[in-house]
Design an enzyme around this catalytic site. Structure first.
Site: not given
Ligand code: NAD
Length: 335
Positions: A78, A151, A193-194, A221
């Site tokens: 999150g 995390y 949300e971010k 930043t």
């Molecule tokens: P998101 O939270 O929208 O998607 C992650 C998904 O994982 C969710 O739909 C959630 O239901 C699913 N999930 C969590 N636990 C689960 C479980 N036990 N079993 C099945 N599904 C499960 O996040 P996102 O923004 O789409 O990010 C995707 C990936 O990228 C994540 O691994 C996140 O850590 C990584 N990431 C994202 C960002 C970003 O800015 N969005 C930045 C750095 C890393």
């Protein structure tokens, strides 16, 4: 039809990726603990399996034998309000570590041809991100490790896990470190949300002439990458021979107050910012203001030299497109 599995395809990046791969002619299976909130199953996949990937039996059922590419995006995550308060640390670490332990082992068993793992900018050491105007997020600066959140520690562990499976069991992996990806069809309210979604939602919700809150002094930043650029970077990385870890992000850094002002400008409303911090924040929310590191931006030198690609979309363009979508969600929720 080549077969793809997207774990976490019910989420923001996974949903976009699934749609793109399905539209490109791949067979797409998604597994997630929840359905996508904004895109229909038909739009993003051929098969959807609702399950908890922390359960090894579920992962055994989800991963099939002739998988061309598997994308591991599932994580308990999150924005700052979820990751940096400390209140969710045990769940964040155990849920995500269990998923990755299950997936790495099963991917070897089923001879998956290529595995993408989404790590995060949150793995970078806090001491290199104290100066908001000059943070260091070069890939090689990750060690000695000192992420500022559990995390980040879990992501670092899982990066090493996939790289160890690569060395010991020849699992063909690609490890990317995402830096603040944003766009439509992502979490825009509820506390997970971010920053871009939070600012755009506040701009959409706030009535003309009022103020909205920005956490901290607003001088911290970050850099933000629009989802279309992220998908392009993933595709190029997957096609390359480089296994990573590699940054996927933007080098354009803004302060959080600049991001908030951008959201306000886009909304064309007369709104001012109220920076909330210290005791005022504690009195209101009951915990210390969760801010994360002082400065952070992607360093794309390695991506440039190994893969040869530059970010296309200016931040303002991505913010405009995301505002249009969030504004619709806000209006819809108010009905
Ligand atoms: P998101 O939270 O929208 O998607 C992650 C998904 O994982 C969710 O739909 C959630 O239901 C699913 N999930 C969590 N636990 C689960 C479980 N036990 N079993 C099945 N599904 C499960 O996040 P996102 O923004 O789409 O990010 C995707 C990936 O990228 C994540 O691994 C996140 O850590 C990584 N990431 C994202 C960002 C970003 O800015 N969005 C930045 C750095 C890393």
């Amino acid at each position: 039809m080549k077969k793809i599995i997207i774990l976490g395809g019910g989420g923001f990046i996974g949903g976009h990726l699934a749609k793109k791969l399905k539209d490109s002619g791949f067979f797409v299976r998604i597994a997630d603990i929840k359905k996508h909130e904004y895109l229909t199953q038909d739009e993003i996949c051929h098969e959807f399996i609702q399950c908890d990937l922390a359960d090894p039996v579920a992962v055994e059922n989800v991963i099939f034998e002739d998988c061309f590419e598997l994308y591991q995006l599932a994580a308990d995550m999150g924005g700052a309000g979820y990751i940096f308060t400390g209140l969710n640390d045990a769940n964040v670490m155990s849920n995500s570590a269990l998923i990755n332990l299950n997936v790495a082992r099963e991917a070897v068993k089923k001879k998956v041809q290529k595995v993408f793992y989404s790590s995060s900018a949150c793995i970078y050491p806090e001491h290199n991100q104290l100066d908001p105007s000059n943070p260091n997020c070069e890939e090689s600066s990750a060690y000695p490790a000192n992420p500022d959140s559990e995390y980040g520690w879990e992501k670092l562990f899982s990066e090493r896990l996939y790289l160890a499976y690569n060395r010991n069991f020849n699992l063909n992996v690609r490890v990317a470190r995402f830096h603040n990806i944003f766009g439509p069809y992502g979490t825009w309210n509820g506390g997970k949300e971010k920053a871009p979604a939070a600012m755009l939602r506040k701009a959409a919700e706030t009535i003309e002439g009022n103020t909205f809150e920005v956490w901290g002094d607003g001088q911290q930043t970050r850099s933000f990458l629009y989802i279309d650029d992220c998908l392009e970077a993933i595709e190029r990385f997957m096609k390359s021979d480089f296994i990573g870890p590699i940054n996927i992000g933007s080098e354009k850094m803004v302060t959080i107050n600049e991001l908030a002002e951008m959201a306000i400008d886009i909304s064309k409303k007369d709104i001012s910012i109220h920076n909330i911090d210290g005791q005022e924040f504690i009195d209101k929310y009951g915990f210390k203001c969760p801010l994360g590191v002082r400065g952070r931006r992607s360093d794309n030198s390695l991506f440039r030299s190994t893969i040869g690609w530059e970010v296309n979309q200016p931040l303002i363009d991505g913010m405009r497109k995301t505002y249009a979508w969030i504004n619709e969600q806000v209006k819809h929720a108010a009905r």
